[in-house]
Design a protein around this motif. Structure first.
Motif, PDB file in Angstrom:
ATOM      1  N   TRP A   1       6.509  11.360   5.921  1.00  0.00           N
ATOM      2  CA  TRP A   1       6.032  10.002   5.627  1.00  0.00           C
ATOM      3  C   TRP A   1       7.074   9.137   4.922  1.00  0.00           C
ATOM      4  O   TRP A   1       6.806   8.581   3.844  1.00  0.00           O
ATOM      5  CB  TRP A   1       4.758  10.086   4.791  1.00  0.00           C
ATOM      6  CG  TRP A   1       3.870   8.898   4.885  1.00  0.00           C
ATOM      7  CD1 TRP A   1       3.863   7.926   5.834  1.00  0.00           C
ATOM      8  CD2 TRP A   1       2.821   8.544   3.964  1.00  0.00           C
ATOM      9  NE1 TRP A   1       2.881   7.012   5.583  1.00  0.00           N
ATOM     10  CE2 TRP A   1       2.228   7.369   4.432  1.00  0.00           C
ATOM     11  CE3 TRP A   1       2.339   9.116   2.789  1.00  0.00           C
ATOM     12  CZ2 TRP A   1       1.170   6.746   3.777  1.00  0.00           C
ATOM     13  CZ3 TRP A   1       1.283   8.501   2.139  1.00  0.00           C
ATOM     14  CH2 TRP A   1       0.705   7.347   2.619  1.00  0.00           C
TER      15      TRP A   1
ATOM     16  N   ASP B   1       2.275   2.294  -3.247  1.00  0.00           N
ATOM     17  CA  ASP B   1       1.231   2.480  -4.269  1.00  0.00           C
ATOM     18  C   ASP B   1       1.221   1.327  -5.276  1.00  0.00           C
ATOM     19  O   ASP B   1       1.022   1.539  -6.475  1.00  0.00           O
ATOM     20  CB  ASP B   1       1.424   3.812  -5.014  1.00  0.00           C
ATOM     21  CG  ASP B   1       1.210   5.015  -4.106  1.00  0.00           C
ATOM     22  OD1 ASP B   1       0.320   4.943  -3.251  1.00  0.00           O
ATOM     23  OD2 ASP B   1       1.951   6.004  -4.248  1.00  0.00           O
TER      24      ASP B   1
ATOM     25  N   ASN C   1      -6.926   6.637   2.892  1.00  0.00           N
ATOM     26  CA  ASN C   1      -7.319   7.906   2.279  1.00  0.00           C
ATOM     27  C   ASN C   1      -6.125   8.817   1.989  1.00  0.00           C
ATOM     28  O   ASN C   1      -6.317   9.964   1.565  1.00  0.00           O
ATOM     29  CB  ASN C   1      -8.306   8.639   3.196  1.00  0.00           C
ATOM     30  CG  ASN C   1      -9.696   8.049   3.160  1.00  0.00           C
ATOM     31  OD1 ASN C   1     -10.480   8.316   2.253  1.00  0.00           O
ATOM     32  ND2 ASN C   1     -10.009   7.227   4.157  1.00  0.00           N
ATOM     33  N   TYR C   2      -4.910   8.312   2.239  1.00  0.00           N
ATOM     34  CA  TYR C   2      -3.686   9.095   2.024  1.00  0.00           C
ATOM     35  C   TYR C   2      -3.767  10.446   2.743  1.00  0.00           C
ATOM     36  O   TYR C   2      -3.497  11.493   2.162  1.00  0.00           O
ATOM     37  CB  TYR C   2      -3.432   9.289   0.530  1.00  0.00           C
ATOM     38  CG  TYR C   2      -3.127   7.988  -0.180  1.00  0.00           C
ATOM     39  CD1 TYR C   2      -1.820   7.522  -0.277  1.00  0.00           C
ATOM     40  CD2 TYR C   2      -4.144   7.205  -0.717  1.00  0.00           C
ATOM     41  CE1 TYR C   2      -1.533   6.314  -0.894  1.00  0.00           C
ATOM     42  CE2 TYR C   2      -3.879   5.998  -1.336  1.00  0.00           C
ATOM     43  CZ  TYR C   2      -2.568   5.553  -1.427  1.00  0.00           C
ATOM     44  OH  TYR C   2      -2.300   4.350  -2.027  1.00  0.00           O
TER      45      TYR C   2
ATOM     46  N   HIS D   1      -7.149  12.794   9.718  1.00  0.00           N
ATOM     47  CA  HIS D   1      -5.840  12.815  10.371  1.00  0.00           C
ATOM     48  C   HIS D   1      -5.957  13.273  11.823  1.00  0.00           C
ATOM     49  O   HIS D   1      -5.378  12.663  12.723  1.00  0.00           O
ATOM     50  CB  HIS D   1      -4.909  13.756   9.605  1.00  0.00           C
ATOM     51  CG  HIS D   1      -3.543  13.878  10.196  1.00  0.00           C
ATOM     52  ND1 HIS D   1      -2.423  13.344   9.593  1.00  0.00           N
ATOM     53  CD2 HIS D   1      -3.084  14.448  11.343  1.00  0.00           C
ATOM     54  CE1 HIS D   1      -1.371  13.584  10.337  1.00  0.00           C
ATOM     55  NE2 HIS D   1      -1.754  14.276  11.405  1.00  0.00           N
TER      56      HIS D   1
ATOM     57  N   ARG E   1       0.821  -1.204   0.000  1.00  0.00           N
ATOM     58  CA  ARG E   1       0.000   0.000   0.000  1.00  0.00           C
ATOM     59  C   ARG E   1       0.861   1.262   0.000  1.00  0.00           C
ATOM     60  O   ARG E   1       0.577   2.234  -0.720  1.00  0.00           O
ATOM     61  CB  ARG E   1      -0.918  -0.004   1.229  1.00  0.00           C
ATOM     62  CG  ARG E   1      -1.909   1.146   1.274  1.00  0.00           C
ATOM     63  CD  ARG E   1      -2.898   0.995   2.424  1.00  0.00           C
ATOM     64  NE  ARG E   1      -2.255   1.089   3.736  1.00  0.00           N
ATOM     65  CZ  ARG E   1      -1.990   0.056   4.517  1.00  0.00           C
ATOM     66  NH1 ARG E   1      -2.309  -1.161   4.126  1.00  0.00           N
ATOM     67  NH2 ARG E   1      -1.426   0.203   5.694  1.00  0.00           N
ATOM     68  N   LEU E   2       1.917   1.271   0.810  1.00  0.00           N
ATOM     69  CA  LEU E   2       2.751   2.468   0.947  1.00  0.00           C
ATOM     70  C   LEU E   2       3.542   2.774  -0.322  1.00  0.00           C
ATOM     71  O   LEU E   2       3.918   3.917  -0.560  1.00  0.00           O
ATOM     72  CB  LEU E   2       3.711   2.302   2.136  1.00  0.00           C
ATOM     73  CG  LEU E   2       3.047   2.306   3.511  1.00  0.00           C
ATOM     74  CD1 LEU E   2       4.031   1.845   4.585  1.00  0.00           C
ATOM     75  CD2 LEU E   2       2.507   3.685   3.858  1.00  0.00           C
TER      76      LEU E   2
ATOM     77  N   SER F   1      -4.441   5.895   6.304  1.00  0.00           N
ATOM     78  CA  SER F   1      -3.582   5.397   5.231  1.00  0.00           C
ATOM     79  C   SER F   1      -4.362   5.158   3.949  1.00  0.00           C
ATOM     80  O   SER F   1      -3.900   5.504   2.857  1.00  0.00           O
ATOM     81  CB  SER F   1      -2.895   4.099   5.678  1.00  0.00           C
ATOM     82  OG  SER F   1      -2.042   3.602   4.686  1.00  0.00           O
TER      83      SER F   1
END
Length: 356
Positions: free
Chosen positions: A322, A55, A219-220, A269, A52-53, A217
Motif C-alpha cells: 500500500w 491519516d 475500513n483500512y 477486501h 485519507r491515505l 479504504s
C-alpha cells in the motif's frame, strides 16, 4: 470571525480560476468556467484521497476550522499540545495543514459553483443547458459539505467516509456532463447507438466497484489479504460478511462496540478484489468493441489502458504494501474511468437524439 476568514480564503483561491474564465470572452465563457470547476473537483477528490491515505482526516478534529481558527498557523499551540499528549495520534501540524488545505479547496469550489449559478441565469437565453442544472450541482456541493463535516464529527465512520467519496465523484461526473453539454458533440455512426446499454451497465458496475473500494479504504482493509491471487494462501479464506458489511458502526468496531475481526476485513477486501475481475472483463470487452467507431476510438483505447492500469495498481497496492503514490494513482484512475464512461454515454446519447 474565523468563518469570515475561511470564506475570504476560499474566495481568494477561487479568484484565480474565476479570473481566467472571465477573461474567456464569447459564448463559451460559461463552458470554460464549468470545465475549470470540473478540474478543481477532480483535484479535490484526489486530495481527499491523499488526506485519507495520510491519516489526516482528523488533523483538525473540529469543523469547519481548526481548533476554532481559520488556519493551523493560528492554532499551532493547540495542535502542539494535542500532539504532545498523543504523539502517535491523528493530530500533527502536517496533518492539520493537509486537512485544512482540503477544506480551503472545497471552499474555493463552492465559490465557483455559486458563480456558475449566477452566470447560468444571466446567460440562460444563450446557453445550451438549463440554468437549473448548476443549481442542482450547487445543492449537491452543500450536501457534500455536510458529509465532510460529519466525516470529522463522527470520527471517520466508514459509511460516512464512503458516501462522502461517492458524492464527490457524483459531483465530478455531473460537472463533466454539464461541461460537455455546453458545446456540440461530434456525430457517431448509427451502429454505435446499440452499445449504449453496455456503457450504462459498465457505468453501474464501476460505481459499485468504486463504492466497494471506498469501503475497503474507509475500513483500512487494503492489506487484509497480503498475498495474490490467493488470500492468506486460500482461494476462499475465512470471512465474516455480516460484520464486514455492517454499515452503521464506528471505525474499527462492530455495532455492539467490539473490535472488528480480521475475518470481517478479509471479507471486505476479498469482495472488492473478486468484483474487480468481473468489472475489468466487462470494461475491457466494451473498449474492444467501441474502438471500431472512429469518433470513439480514442476514448475506447483510453478505457482499455485505464482498466489495465487499475488492475496493475490494485495488485501493486497489495504486493508493495500500500505505497502512498500507487494508492493515489489507483484512486485517480477510478475517477478518470468514471469520466470516460460518462463521456462515452454522452456521445452515444447525443448521436441517438440526432438520428430522430
Amino acid at each position: 470571525m474565523f468563518i469570515l476568514q475561511l470564506s475570504l480564503i476560499g474566495l481568494c483561491l477561487a479568484l484565480i480560476p474565476l479570473s481566467w474564465a472571465w477573461l474567456r470572452s464569447g459564448a463559451d465563457q460559461f463552458g470554460k468556467l464549468v470545465w475549470v470547476s470540473t478540474v478543481l473537483t477532480f483535484d479535490l477528490v484526489l486530495f481527499g484521497s491523499f488526506t485519507r491515505l495520510t491519516d489526516s482526516g482528523l488533523g483538525c478534529p473540529d469543523w469547519p476550522g481548526c481548533y476554532g481558527t481559520a488556519s493551523p498557523f493560528i492554532a499551532h499551540e493547540a495542535i502542539r499540545a494535542a500532539q504532545a499528549l498523543l504523539p502517535s495520534g491523528p493530530v500533527t501540524m502536517t496533518k492539520a495543514w493537509i486537512e485544512m488545505i482540503h477544506r480551503y479547496l472545497a471552499l474555493a469550489l463552492g465559490v465557483l459553483m455559486i458563480a456558475q449559478v449566477v452566470m447560468a441565469w444571466c446567460k440562460r437565453k444563450s446557453l445550451l443547458v438549463s440554468p437549473w442544472w448548476p443549481v442542482a450541482l450547487l445543492a449537491l456541493v452543500c450536501v457534500q459539505g455536510a458529509f465532510g463535516a460529519w466525516t470529522v464529527t463522527l470520527k471517520l465512520q466508514p459509511l460516512i467516509v464512503t458516501i462522502h467519496l461517492l458524492l464527490g465523484l457524483t459531483l465530478l461526473g455531473g460537472l463533466a456532463r454539464l461541461a460537455m453539454s455546453c458545446a456540440p458533440a461530434p456525430m457517431l455512426a448509427p451502429a454505435a447507438a446499440r452499445w449504449q446499454w453496455a456503457v450504462w451497465v459498465g457505468l453501474v458496475l464501476l460505481v459499485l466497484q468504486i463504492a466497494l473500494g471506498g469501503w475497503v479504504s474507509a475500513n483500512y482493509a487494503v492489506l487484509a489479504c497480503p498475498d495474490f491471487p490467493t488470500c492468506h494462501g486460500a482461494w476462499l479464506p475465512p470471512m465474516d460478511f455480516a460484520q464486514g458489511f455492517q454499515l452503521w458502526r464506528s471505525l474499527g468496531q462492530t455495532k455492539a462496540g467490539d473490535f472488528i475481526t480480521p475475518d470481517a476485513l478479509v471479507a471486505i477486501h476479498w469482495t472488492h478484489r473478486t468484483f474487480a475481475l468481473g468489472v475489468s472483463v466487462w470494461l475491457l470487452g466494451l473498449g474492444l468493441q467501441l474502438r471500431q467507431f472512429a469518433a470513439l476510438r480514442s476514448l475506447a483505447y483510453g478505457l482499455i489502458a485505464l482498466v489495465v492500469l487499475q488492475c496493475l495498481t490494485g495488485l501493486a497496492n497489495i504486493v508493495l504494501q500500500w505505497p502512498l503514490l500507487i494508492a493515489l494513482v489507483h484512486n485517480g484512475g477510478a475517477a478518470v474511468l468514471l469520466l470516460l464512461l460518462i463521456m462515452l454515454n454522452y456521445r452515444i446519447v447525443i448521436s441517438r437524439q440526432g438520428m430522430r
